[in-house]
Design an enzyme around this catalytic site. Structure first.
Site, short mmCIF file in Angstrom:
data_model
loop_
_atom_site.label_atom_id
_atom_site.label_comp_id
_atom_site.label_asym_id
_atom_site.label_seq_id
_atom_site.Cartn_x
_atom_site.Cartn_y
_atom_site.Cartn_z
N HIS A 70 7.66 -8.28 3.01
CA HIS A 70 6.33 -7.80 3.36
C HIS A 70 5.50 -8.76 2.05
O HIS A 70 5.60 -8.76 1.02
CB HIS A 70 6.04 -6.35 2.66
CG HIS A 70 4.45 -5.98 2.99
ND1 HIS A 70 4.06 -5.61 4.26
CD2 HIS A 70 3.43 -5.86 2.27
CE1 HIS A 70 3.07 -5.05 4.24
NE2 HIS A 70 2.40 -5.51 3.07
N HIS B 30 0.89 -1.17 0.02
CA HIS B 30 -0.01 -0.10 0.18
C HIS B 30 0.82 1.16 -0.07
O HIS B 30 0.24 2.47 0.22
CB HIS B 30 -0.99 -0.07 1.25
CG HIS B 30 -2.10 -1.06 1.21
ND1 HIS B 30 -2.69 -1.28 0.21
CD2 HIS B 30 -2.23 -2.08 2.16
CE1 HIS B 30 -3.38 -2.62 0.46
NE2 HIS B 30 -3.24 -2.89 1.60
FE LIG Z 1 -0.55 -4.36 6.34
FE LIG Z 2 0.39 -5.12 2.99
#
Ligand SMILES: [Fe+2]
Ligand SMILES: [Fe+2]
Length: 260
Positions: free
Chosen positions: A150, A68
């Protein structure tokens, strides 16, 4: 070297939980570095300059991001100029921000690398080759290295742990918002955890109000998501490493926050 790494901070409730709990955690554990994943800091998705500043004010030395990272276009110039924040290194070269940085504390210099998985997530290049490139770029500039992997798939994160074992002090997973029970120091001296979890409302569905998430699952209609506020927790790990960069310990921290 002691490092406190905090899982994805979700929305205002996550930022408030971080600000409420971090002073006591810093007092108790005396970490040299605090690194926080902030990819959900702004309204539950993405980050802005203001929300990043909230996290720095709470005591973070660096912020990592994830899929994001580019949600808020007004943050792009901030990602370019703020040295203490990293987005996935394997995103397109020339896109806003950077994937590798170094932050200092006393005689210590921590290299911070953010990587995105490619299983169920998009990235421009393999995180494995990118990790090698990041370590080459850090040679001689860091006493210790933290990689925030991530990623969605546990397999890809476990594989990254083995890929980096003995070459970084910590390889820690983020993104799923659910802490895994596998924190350990790998044989080569890398502290590893598949997912650190999130700092946000446990009363929702990975951060979203549970009735909204349920409505989407039940009806398959387009439901607007808001950040839940019930039962906030801070999820983190504390890593200890020697002056040779090798980790000696990793401890999971799962702490209830002040109720909303
Ligand atoms: Fe997250
Ligand atoms: Fe994420």
């Amino acid at each position: 070297m002691k490092l406190l790494f905090v899982g994805d901070v979700v929305g205002g409730v996550g930022r408030r939980t971080l600000a409420a709990l971090l002073p006591a955690l810093r007092e108790r554990h005396e970490p040299d570095f605090v690194v926080v994943n902030g990819e959900n800091a702004a309204g539950g998705v993405g980050i802005t300059e203001k929300t990043a500043e909230d996290i720095f004010e709470a005591g973070a030395h660096a912020i990592t991001l994830g899929n994001h990272a580019y949600r808020h276009t007004e943050a792009y110039s901030y990602l370019d100029r703020e040295e203490r924040i990293v987005r996935p290194a394997n995103y397109p070269m020339g896109s806003p921000g950077k994937g590798v940085t170094v932050v200092e504390s006393g005689d210590l210099a921590l290299g911070v690398v953010n990587l995105s998985g490619t299983v169920f997530l998009d990235a421009a290049r393999s995180p494995f080759a990118e990790a090698d490139a990041a370590l080459a770029s850090l040679r001689g500039r860091a006493t210790h290295v933290l990689v925030d992997m991530h990623a969605e798939a546990t397999s890809e994160k476990v594989a990254m742990g083995w890929h980096l074992d003995g070459r970084v002090s910590a390889c820690l997973g983020t993104h799923t918002h659910i802490p895994t029970a596998d924190a350990r120091v790998l044989p080569g001296g890398t502290a590893y955890c598949t997912d650190v979890g999130m700092t946000g409302p446990r009363g929702g569905v990975i951060g979203v109000r549970r009735e909204q998430s349920l409505e989407r699952f039940l009806t398959m209609t387009n439901v607007r998501y808001e950040v839940a506020d019930e039962d906030p927790w801070l999820n983190a790990v504390l890593v200890e490493a020697g002056s040779d960069g090798r980790a000696t310990d990793i401890t999971q921290i799962l702490a209830p926050g002040p109720s909303a």
